[in-house]
Motif scaffolding. Sequence first.
Motif, PDB file in Angstrom:
ATOM      1  N   GLY A 171      51.988 -50.136 -82.418  1.00  0.00           N
ATOM      2  CA  GLY A 171      52.970 -50.947 -81.711  1.00  0.00           C
ATOM      3  C   GLY A 171      54.044 -50.145 -81.004  1.00  0.00           C
ATOM      4  N   TRP A 172      53.843 -48.852 -80.851  1.00  0.00           N
ATOM      5  CA  TRP A 172      54.821 -48.012 -80.153  1.00  0.00           C
ATOM      6  C   TRP A 172      54.852 -48.339 -78.669  1.00  0.00           C
ATOM      7  N   GLU A 173      56.006 -48.204 -78.050  1.00  0.00           N
ATOM      8  CA  GLU A 173      56.180 -48.421 -76.615  1.00  0.00           C
ATOM      9  C   GLU A 173      56.960 -47.250 -76.021  1.00  0.00           C
ATOM     10  N   PRO A 174      56.651 -46.843 -74.786  1.00  0.00           N
ATOM     11  CA  PRO A 174      57.376 -45.729 -74.172  1.00  0.00           C
ATOM     12  C   PRO A 174      58.787 -46.066 -73.737  1.00  0.00           C
ATOM     13  N   GLY A 175      59.097 -47.366 -73.651  1.00  0.00           N
ATOM     14  CA  GLY A 175      60.443 -47.761 -73.246  1.00  0.00           C
ATOM     15  C   GLY A 175      60.775 -47.283 -71.845  1.00  0.00           C
ATOM     16  N   ASP A 176      61.948 -46.659 -71.677  1.00  0.00           N
ATOM     17  CA  ASP A 176      62.379 -46.199 -70.361  1.00  0.00           C
ATOM     18  C   ASP A 176      61.941 -44.771 -70.062  1.00  0.00           C
ATOM     19  N   ALA A 177      61.194 -44.173 -70.950  1.00  0.00           N
ATOM     20  CA  ALA A 177      60.770 -42.789 -70.747  1.00  0.00           C
ATOM     21  C   ALA A 177      59.801 -42.680 -69.583  1.00  0.00           C
ATOM     22  N   VAL A 178      59.831 -41.531 -68.919  1.00  0.00           N
ATOM     23  CA  VAL A 178      58.806 -41.199 -67.931  1.00  0.00           C
ATOM     24  C   VAL A 178      57.561 -40.808 -68.722  1.00  0.00           C
ATOM     25  N   LEU A 179      56.510 -41.607 -68.596  1.00  0.00           N
ATOM     26  CA  LEU A 179      55.302 -41.385 -69.396  1.00  0.00           C
ATOM     27  C   LEU A 179      54.349 -40.479 -68.631  1.00  0.00           C
ATOM     28  N   CYS A 180      54.008 -39.356 -69.249  1.00  0.00           N
ATOM     29  CA  CYS A 180      53.164 -38.340 -68.624  1.00  0.00           C
ATOM     30  C   CYS A 180      51.887 -38.190 -69.451  1.00  0.00           C
ATOM     31  N   CYS A 181      50.740 -38.210 -68.792  1.00  0.00           N
ATOM     32  CA  CYS A 181      49.451 -38.129 -69.489  1.00  0.00           C
ATOM     33  C   CYS A 181      48.618 -37.002 -68.906  1.00  0.00           C
ATOM     34  N   ILE A 182      48.033 -36.197 -69.788  1.00  0.00           N
ATOM     35  CA  ILE A 182      47.132 -35.142 -69.351  1.00  0.00           C
ATOM     36  C   ILE A 182      45.720 -35.709 -69.275  1.00  0.00           C
ATOM     37  N   GLY A 183      45.194 -35.769 -68.057  1.00  0.00           N
ATOM     38  CA  GLY A 183      43.815 -36.200 -67.860  1.00  0.00           C
ATOM     39  C   GLY A 183      43.657 -37.677 -67.592  1.00  0.00           C
ATOM     40  N   PRO A 184      42.621 -38.044 -66.837  1.00  0.00           N
ATOM     41  CA  PRO A 184      42.412 -39.450 -66.475  1.00  0.00           C
ATOM     42  C   PRO A 184      42.067 -40.332 -67.649  1.00  0.00           C
ATOM     43  N   SER A 185      41.347 -39.820 -68.652  1.00  0.00           N
ATOM     44  CA  SER A 185      40.995 -40.671 -69.795  1.00  0.00           C
ATOM     45  C   SER A 185      42.234 -41.028 -70.608  1.00  0.00           C
ATOM     46  N   THR A 186      43.160 -40.094 -70.741  1.00  0.00           N
ATOM     47  CA  THR A 186      44.420 -40.382 -71.436  1.00  0.00           C
ATOM     48  C   THR A 186      45.225 -41.411 -70.666  1.00  0.00           C
ATOM     49  N   ALA A 187      45.301 -41.218 -69.357  1.00  0.00           N
ATOM     50  CA  ALA A 187      46.050 -42.159 -68.522  1.00  0.00           C
ATOM     51  C   ALA A 187      45.415 -43.552 -68.550  1.00  0.00           C
ATOM     52  N   GLU A 188      44.091 -43.597 -68.514  1.00  0.00           N
ATOM     53  CA  GLU A 188      43.404 -44.894 -68.553  1.00  0.00           C
ATOM     54  C   GLU A 188      43.673 -45.608 -69.872  1.00  0.00           C
ATOM     55  N   ALA A 189      43.634 -44.870 -70.983  1.00  0.00           N
ATOM     56  CA  ALA A 189      43.905 -45.479 -72.280  1.00  0.00           C
ATOM     57  C   ALA A 189      45.331 -46.006 -72.339  1.00  0.00           C
ATOM     58  N   ALA A 190      46.264 -45.259 -71.756  1.00  0.00           N
ATOM     59  CA  ALA A 190      47.660 -45.699 -71.752  1.00  0.00           C
ATOM     60  C   ALA A 190      47.828 -46.973 -70.932  1.00  0.00           C
ATOM     61  N   ARG A 191      47.169 -47.029 -69.801  1.00  0.00           N
ATOM     62  CA  ARG A 191      47.257 -48.248 -68.965  1.00  0.00           C
ATOM     63  C   ARG A 191      46.599 -49.428 -69.674  1.00  0.00           C
ATOM     64  N   ASP A 192      45.500 -49.162 -70.367  1.00  0.00           N
ATOM     65  CA  ASP A 192      44.839 -50.230 -71.133  1.00  0.00           C
ATOM     66  C   ASP A 192      45.757 -50.754 -72.238  1.00  0.00           C
ATOM     67  N   ALA A 193      46.653 -49.896 -72.722  1.00  0.00           N
ATOM     68  CA  ALA A 193      47.612 -50.313 -73.749  1.00  0.00           C
ATOM     69  C   ALA A 193      48.764 -51.112 -73.162  1.00  0.00           C
ATOM     70  N   GLY A 194      48.790 -51.210 -71.826  1.00  0.00           N
ATOM     71  CA  GLY A 194      49.839 -51.977 -71.163  1.00  0.00           C
ATOM     72  C   GLY A 194      51.033 -51.154 -70.731  1.00  0.00           C
ATOM     73  N   TRP A 195      50.900 -49.831 -70.783  1.00  0.00           N
ATOM     74  CA  TRP A 195      52.009 -48.963 -70.418  1.00  0.00           C
ATOM     75  C   TRP A 195      51.882 -48.501 -68.971  1.00  0.00           C
ATOM     76  N   THR A 196      53.024 -48.201 -68.362  1.00  0.00           N
ATOM     77  CA  THR A 196      53.035 -47.637 -67.021  1.00  0.00           C
ATOM     78  C   THR A 196      52.976 -46.121 -67.120  1.00  0.00           C
ATOM     79  N   VAL A 197      51.991 -45.548 -66.489  1.00  0.00           N
ATOM     80  CA  VAL A 197      51.846 -44.090 -66.478  1.00  0.00           C
ATOM     81  C   VAL A 197      52.514 -43.554 -65.222  1.00  0.00           C
ATOM     82  N   ASP A 198      53.490 -42.684 -65.416  1.00  0.00           N
ATOM     83  CA  ASP A 198      54.284 -42.196 -64.291  1.00  0.00           C
ATOM     84  C   ASP A 198      53.777 -40.882 -63.705  1.00  0.00           C
ATOM     85  N   ARG A 199      53.269 -39.990 -64.555  1.00  0.00           N
ATOM     86  CA  ARG A 199      52.875 -38.676 -64.064  1.00  0.00           C
ATOM     87  C   ARG A 199      51.548 -38.247 -64.703  1.00  0.00           C
ATOM     88  N   VAL A 200      50.617 -37.823 -63.855  1.00  0.00           N
ATOM     89  CA  VAL A 200      49.356 -37.230 -64.305  1.00  0.00           C
ATOM     90  C   VAL A 200      49.153 -35.968 -63.471  1.00  0.00           C
TER      91      VAL A 200
END
Length: 247
Positions: free
Chosen positions: A67-96
């Motif tokens: 149930g963790w949320e990134p809140g107002d943080a700039v969310l950075c993900c290494i790699g497309p699979s990480t970013a895709e999983a984050a988006r699937d979790a409902g989070w906005t990915v800011d930097r890849v």
Amino acid sequence: MSQEGRTAVFRPDDGRLEAAADLLDALGATPVPDPMLEIEPTGERPPAADYVILTASTGVDILADAGWEPGDAVLCCIGPSTAEAARDAGWTVDRVPEQYDSAGMVEELHGDVDGASVAVARSSHGSETLLDELREAGADVTETVLYRLNRPENSGRSAEMAAEGDLEAVLFTSSRTVEGFLDAAAKRGIRAEAVAGLADAVVGAIAEGPAETAREHGIDVDIVPEEADFDLLATEVIEQAVPSYRE
């Protein structure tokens, strides 16, 4: 079932191993599932920070389940699979980063994080390079270990097959899978034979990190896909290893 195109795959046995085996079967290979990683969550969560860096989809899944949320943080993900999983979790990915590794993330954020707080959330086996170089860029860096990676005691079937020359291909998805394969071979007293046996196989690594680890231990790497994506890795390796079995 045909035993041609025997391909070792080392993903964790948490659904990903079964999915990987299904993909290899669909590509015309004979999967050899041999989990080299067992995930042990720590229960830790990253602190509030200006930037949060997630390095793998496993970490994303653990945080999302908690149930963790990134809140107002700039969310950075290494790699497309990480970013895709984050988006699937409902989070906005800011930097890849364009380069899907620690060096790429440092290059992506360098110049932006001077004086900022940066939380790096990852496994217990992450490189110190990411932390050190972010600190050199002026960031206040904290590391949160989300999970530990262990090698299951019963793993190692692939090492035995490699030593016998019975593998056509292997798929390394992290440096830890390379190390796990070698450790399993060493435990059986066949490390040199297993490494030698891979000389006649098509060896694929999902990114330059695991590829370099393999090379450091005497394993020649034939394929590193342009993107750190398992499906792409598997497809390119099978096309080279057993082209006559693809439809």
